[in-house]
Design an enzyme around this catalytic site. Sequence first.
Site, PDB file in Angstrom:
ATOM      1  N   HIS A 205       0.813  -1.227   0.000  1.00  0.00           N
ATOM      2  CA  HIS A 205       0.000   0.000   0.000  1.00  0.00           C
ATOM      3  C   HIS A 205       0.841   1.269   0.000  1.00  0.00           C
ATOM      4  CE1 HIS A 205       0.217   1.340   4.339  1.00  0.00           C
ATOM      5  NE2 HIS A 205       0.752   0.137   4.435  1.00  0.00           N
ATOM      6  N   THR A 241      -3.476 -19.661   4.699  1.00  0.00           N
ATOM      7  CA  THR A 241      -3.849 -19.632   3.293  1.00  0.00           C
ATOM      8  C   THR A 241      -3.374 -18.334   2.646  1.00  0.00           C
ATOM      9  OG1 THR A 241      -5.810 -20.956   3.755  1.00  0.00           O
ATOM     10  CG2 THR A 241      -5.765 -19.771   1.662  1.00  0.00           C
ATOM     11  N   CYS A 329       1.634   5.967  12.085  1.00  0.00           N
ATOM     12  CA  CYS A 329       1.294   5.469  13.413  1.00  0.00           C
ATOM     13  C   CYS A 329       1.001   6.605  14.375  1.00  0.00           C
ATOM     14  CB  CYS A 329       2.449   4.623  13.970  1.00  0.00           C
ATOM     15  SG  CYS A 329       2.860   3.230  12.927  1.00  0.00           S
TER      16      CYS A 329
END
Length: 383
Positions: A205, A241, A329
């Site tokens: 991202h 997965t 953050c």
Amino acid sequence: MTDSIYLDHNASAPMLPQVADAIREASLRFGANPASQHRAGQDARRALENARERIAELLGGKTTGMDADRLIFTSGGTEANNLVLAGMLASLAPGHLITSAIEHPAILEPVSQLESRGWRVTRIGVDGDGVVRVDELREALCPETRLVSIMAANNETGVLQPLSQIAEACLEHAVALHTDAAQLAGKLPAEFSQRSLTALSCAAHKFHGPVGIGALLVRHDVQVAPQMWGGHQQAGVRPGTEMVALAVGMQVAMEAWHQDAEGRLERMKKFQMHFEEQIVAVIESATVIGKLARRLPNTSNIAFPDIDRQPFFLALDQAGVACSTGSACASGSSEASPVLEAMGLKKELVESALRFSWGATTVAAEIDEACRRIIKAHKHLQR
């Protein structure tokens, strides 16, 4: 151009339309579990491995032969950083670890955890432009040093770190070198093998890919112990997965950068120069942080010492200019930036700095309009 101008790409870069299209197509086409043995599972596995190999290649890794480097998909940069710090050091008795004082919390906090478990940590300082002191790092290297972790580009200032010199020092002492390349990957060549890196972490991202996927690229001979258990995926290093559609989206985002790397670089540099020149020309007190160092072309950290940062940040948000006061953050936080403090900057600069960052979706008109709004908001707060 819309009313809102997004200049916080270092926090998260908006997903490109072709990336979103690729994710949707892959989600519909590869619905099977890539670990399944039937044909549908094999198709999903093939798409996953193609994405893995291509991303590793674009990061500068070796993708062929018995000594091919390995790319491990993660949920993002934070997990990749945690995996390398804990995974590479898991089987070792506590020793010595070197990092810098300007790392992202995704490095500094795991390092602090290791420190609480008996590891000796050296946090290398930086000069006034935010560049890691290589001479200090060389002096810190010792027979007990097990790993050096230095970021490739700072998320707040955009300052590029001298990885080639650091790698040279690490090679002389046979010490592993990891770099957090979250801000570098998809903006400038990562050159994994060329820089003699041991491990590299990144997040999709940050370069217009999807949120929720990152990667850890490790040299072929490096052992990484799993930090989660319950599956055999990714050679057991990162079980669970695998996310085929997100991996495809990450690949498409990195391909988009690769295909237009020179064009993007030229545009970003022009934006940076134009943005800073306009601001400094009108706001005499404005100071560009790290201006004398090599920087990412998409980042400008500017201090406005004659006004209060927090009201300025809020005023810009109301004016439709999205920026930040530090890392994602702590975006919008009133706390002083540890990065700017480590640079030894004056208090008035540390407490008044804002970060502006742009990307592939930014246009020149937005830079001009953002400058106009920033200057207007500054004048208003001065009054």
